[in-house]
Design a protein around this motif. Structure first.
Motif, mmCIF file in Angstrom:
data_model
loop_
_atom_site.group_PDB
_atom_site.id
_atom_site.type_symbol
_atom_site.label_atom_id
_atom_site.label_comp_id
_atom_site.label_asym_id
_atom_site.label_seq_id
_atom_site.Cartn_x
_atom_site.Cartn_y
_atom_site.Cartn_z
ATOM 1 N N ILE A 1 52.459 -13.685 21.075
ATOM 2 C CA ILE A 1 53.337 -14.794 20.687
ATOM 3 C C ILE A 1 53.159 -15.608 21.928
ATOM 4 O O ILE A 1 53.265 -17.001 21.501
ATOM 5 N N THR A 2 53.335 -15.408 23.056
ATOM 6 C CA THR A 2 53.367 -16.451 24.170
ATOM 7 C C THR A 2 52.043 -17.089 24.069
ATOM 8 O O THR A 2 52.167 -18.495 24.474
ATOM 9 N N ARG B 1 46.409 -11.076 29.969
ATOM 10 C CA ARG B 1 46.869 -9.824 30.623
ATOM 11 C C ARG B 1 47.346 -10.138 32.107
ATOM 12 O O ARG B 1 48.461 -9.918 32.529
ATOM 13 N N GLU B 2 46.677 -10.851 32.710
ATOM 14 C CA GLU B 2 46.732 -10.854 34.234
ATOM 15 C C GLU B 2 47.984 -11.876 34.422
ATOM 16 O O GLU B 2 48.792 -11.646 35.268
ATOM 17 N N GLU B 3 47.969 -12.913 33.536
ATOM 18 C CA GLU B 3 49.147 -13.859 33.496
ATOM 19 C C GLU B 3 50.557 -13.383 33.172
ATOM 20 O O GLU B 3 51.635 -13.102 33.613
ATOM 21 N N MET B 4 50.405 -12.274 32.234
ATOM 22 C CA MET B 4 51.458 -11.439 31.587
ATOM 23 C C MET B 4 52.069 -10.696 32.804
ATOM 24 O O MET B 4 53.143 -10.440 32.883
ATOM 25 N N LEU B 5 51.283 -9.787 33.580
ATOM 26 C CA LEU B 5 51.651 -9.000 34.559
ATOM 27 C C LEU B 5 52.278 -9.802 35.784
ATOM 28 O O LEU B 5 52.673 -9.216 36.753
ATOM 29 N N ASN B 6 52.203 -11.121 35.980
ATOM 30 C CA ASN B 6 52.790 -11.910 36.793
ATOM 31 C C ASN B 6 54.283 -12.166 36.536
ATOM 32 O O ASN B 6 55.055 -12.853 37.098
ATOM 33 N N VAL B 7 54.596 -11.935 35.111
ATOM 34 C CA VAL B 7 56.190 -12.225 34.731
ATOM 35 C C VAL B 7 56.922 -11.232 35.352
ATOM 36 O O VAL B 7 56.720 -9.862 35.717
ATOM 37 N N GLN B 8 58.108 -11.643 35.625
ATOM 38 C CA GLN B 8 59.326 -10.849 36.356
ATOM 39 C C GLN B 8 59.482 -9.742 35.481
ATOM 40 O O GLN B 8 59.998 -9.692 34.308
ATOM 41 N N GLY B 9 59.323 -8.541 35.959
ATOM 42 C CA GLY B 9 59.577 -7.286 35.509
ATOM 43 C C GLY B 9 58.637 -6.572 34.457
ATOM 44 O O GLY B 9 58.816 -5.510 34.075
ATOM 45 N N MET B 10 57.500 -7.229 34.339
ATOM 46 C CA MET B 10 56.225 -6.810 33.462
ATOM 47 C C MET B 10 55.380 -6.110 34.664
ATOM 48 O O MET B 10 54.891 -6.538 35.407
ATOM 49 N N THR B 11 55.192 -4.839 34.337
ATOM 50 C CA THR B 11 54.421 -3.861 34.973
ATOM 51 C C THR B 11 53.190 -3.383 34.289
ATOM 52 O O THR B 11 53.168 -3.499 32.950
ATOM 53 N N VAL B 12 52.140 -2.724 34.798
ATOM 54 C CA VAL B 12 51.136 -2.264 34.019
ATOM 55 C C VAL B 12 51.787 -1.019 33.176
ATOM 56 O O VAL B 12 51.349 -1.020 31.945
ATOM 57 N N ALA B 13 52.724 -0.365 33.487
ATOM 58 C CA ALA B 13 53.303 0.576 32.699
ATOM 59 C C ALA B 13 53.969 0.120 31.580
ATOM 60 O O ALA B 13 53.848 0.461 30.470
ATOM 61 N N LYS B 14 54.691 -1.055 31.878
ATOM 62 C CA LYS B 14 55.432 -1.675 30.643
ATOM 63 C C LYS B 14 54.421 -2.418 29.756
ATOM 64 O O LYS B 14 54.646 -2.420 28.476
ATOM 65 N N TRP B 15 53.242 -2.766 30.292
ATOM 66 C CA TRP B 15 52.436 -3.179 29.204
ATOM 67 C C TRP B 15 51.704 -2.378 28.332
ATOM 68 O O TRP B 15 51.407 -2.779 27.295
ATOM 69 N N LEU C 1 62.055 -11.189 29.328
ATOM 70 C CA LEU C 1 61.746 -12.248 28.140
ATOM 71 C C LEU C 1 61.923 -13.702 28.318
ATOM 72 O O LEU C 1 61.139 -14.551 27.930
ATOM 73 N N GLN C 2 62.948 -14.001 29.143
ATOM 74 C CA GLN C 2 63.300 -15.361 29.558
ATOM 75 C C GLN C 2 62.026 -15.934 30.562
ATOM 76 O O GLN C 2 61.661 -17.108 30.382
ATOM 77 N N ASP C 3 61.562 -14.995 31.328
ATOM 78 C CA ASP C 3 60.670 -15.406 32.197
ATOM 79 C C ASP C 3 59.237 -15.665 31.628
ATOM 80 O O ASP C 3 58.413 -16.632 31.782
ATOM 81 N N MET C 4 59.048 -14.824 30.653
ATOM 82 C CA MET C 4 58.102 -14.739 29.976
ATOM 83 C C MET C 4 57.664 -16.003 28.892
ATOM 84 O O MET C 4 56.715 -17.082 28.870
ATOM 85 N N SER C 5 58.937 -16.692 28.455
ATOM 86 C CA SER C 5 59.196 -17.661 27.556
ATOM 87 C C SER C 5 58.871 -18.980 28.387
ATOM 88 O O SER C 5 58.451 -20.137 27.911
ATOM 89 N N GLN C 6 59.215 -19.021 29.478
ATOM 90 C CA GLN C 6 59.104 -20.019 30.441
ATOM 91 C C GLN C 6 57.685 -20.174 31.136
ATOM 92 O O GLN C 6 57.103 -21.228 30.814
ATOM 93 N N LYS C 7 56.882 -19.193 31.507
ATOM 94 C CA LYS C 7 55.559 -19.041 32.040
ATOM 95 C C LYS C 7 54.335 -19.154 30.689
ATOM 96 O O LYS C 7 53.358 -19.614 31.197
ATOM 97 N N LEU C 8 55.000 -18.737 29.438
ATOM 98 C CA LEU C 8 53.876 -18.655 28.304
ATOM 99 C C LEU C 8 52.709 -18.094 28.784
ATOM 100 O O LEU C 8 51.607 -18.803 28.688
ATOM 101 N N PRO C 9 52.438 -17.132 29.160
ATOM 102 C CA PRO C 9 51.247 -16.439 29.832
ATOM 103 C C PRO C 9 49.970 -16.358 28.594
ATOM 104 O O PRO C 9 50.684 -16.032 27.444
ATOM 105 N N THR C 10 48.918 -16.525 28.939
ATOM 106 C CA THR C 10 47.711 -16.499 27.817
ATOM 107 C C THR C 10 46.774 -15.336 28.279
ATOM 108 O O THR C 10 45.880 -15.254 27.376
#
Length: 244
Positions: A238-239, A213-227, A202-211
């Motif tokens: 939200i981001t 799906r591809e950018e979201m999958l670059n967030v630390q700990g975010m995998t395809v399964a998590k998505w 969540l912390q990395d997500m709030s810093q990178k603010l992906p817009t």
């Protein structure tokens, strides 16, 4: 850092307002130490430290603690160190921040530690100039910043950057919204919030603010399964809103 009570209760999918901890008679260590920080330019102080160490004869060796005592101007400082321009110049920082600065200089390669075995088989760590020292002295290294605790008064160095920018406030607000969504999902599916997404994600997500799906999958700990399993599109909504 987040309130420890809040982290513990969130793990069990319970709500807790960290303000209750902060205002209680027994706040956790994180709430107790939540003092505003500023970013201070310490480049000149670092140069002064390095120039002082340059003047130490090669036959003499001093430890990080001994240099720290000299920088603080203590009476217990080694006599030779008291003759250097660095003596007492570290008083612009608190003892804790000065110690952090010296360790940061070692980590950045500005200083280096030379480990030697003493006469009683004890290991002594002496300080010497690191591989990056000369570039700092010559001004090629760039600005060196250190986060310090605000003292509620103007700094003696006068080189303070605002502790919280509008961007940082925005990202903190995003982080809180992401945590709220994580808690909501955890309750709906009957799982612990940490199982949904880790705090570091969540912390990395709030810093990178992906817009996307591809950018979201670059967030630390975010995998395809998590998505797929943790409703990644809701976090992305939200981001994306905060990245307008």
């Amino acid at each position: 850092s987040d309130c420890r009570r809040m982290q513990l209760l969130e793990y069990f999918a319970e709500d807790f307002n960290s303000e209750k901890c902060k205002n209680s008679s027994t706040p956790c260590d994180n709430c107790q130490s939540r003092i505003p920080h500023s970013t201070q330019n310490v480049t000149d102080l670092v140069k002064l430290i390095l120039q002082g160490i340059q003047r130490v004869p090669s036959r003499d060796q001093y430890t990080l603690v001994q240099y720290m005592d000299a920088l603080r101007g203590t009476n217990s400082s080694r006599p030779f160190l008291q003759t250097l321009p660095l003596f007492s110049k570290g008083c612009i920082l608190s003892k804790h921040d000065l110690e952090r600065l010296l360790h940061m200089m070692v980590m950045k390669g500005v200083l280096a530690e030379d480990l030697q075995v003493g006469s009683h088989d004890n290991v002594i760590s002496y300080v010497k100039l690191g591989p990056e020292a000369q570039s700092v002295i010559n001004g090629r290294y760039g600005t060196i910043l250190l986060k310090v605790k605000n003292k509620g008064s103007s700094s003696k160095t006068g080189s303070i950057i605002a502790p919280t920018s509008a961007e940082e406030k925005l990202k903190e607000e995003c982080y809180q919204d992401l945590k709220g969504l994580r808690m909501k999902i955890a309750r709906e599916i009957g799982k612990n919030p940490e199982v949904i997404l880790a705090v570091t994600t969540l912390q990395d997500m709030s810093q990178k603010l992906p817009t996307s799906r591809e950018e979201m999958l670059n967030v630390q700990g975010m995998t395809v399964a998590k998505w797929k399993n943790c409703r990644g599109e809701q976090f992305l909504k939200i981001t994306s809103e905060f990245n307008c």
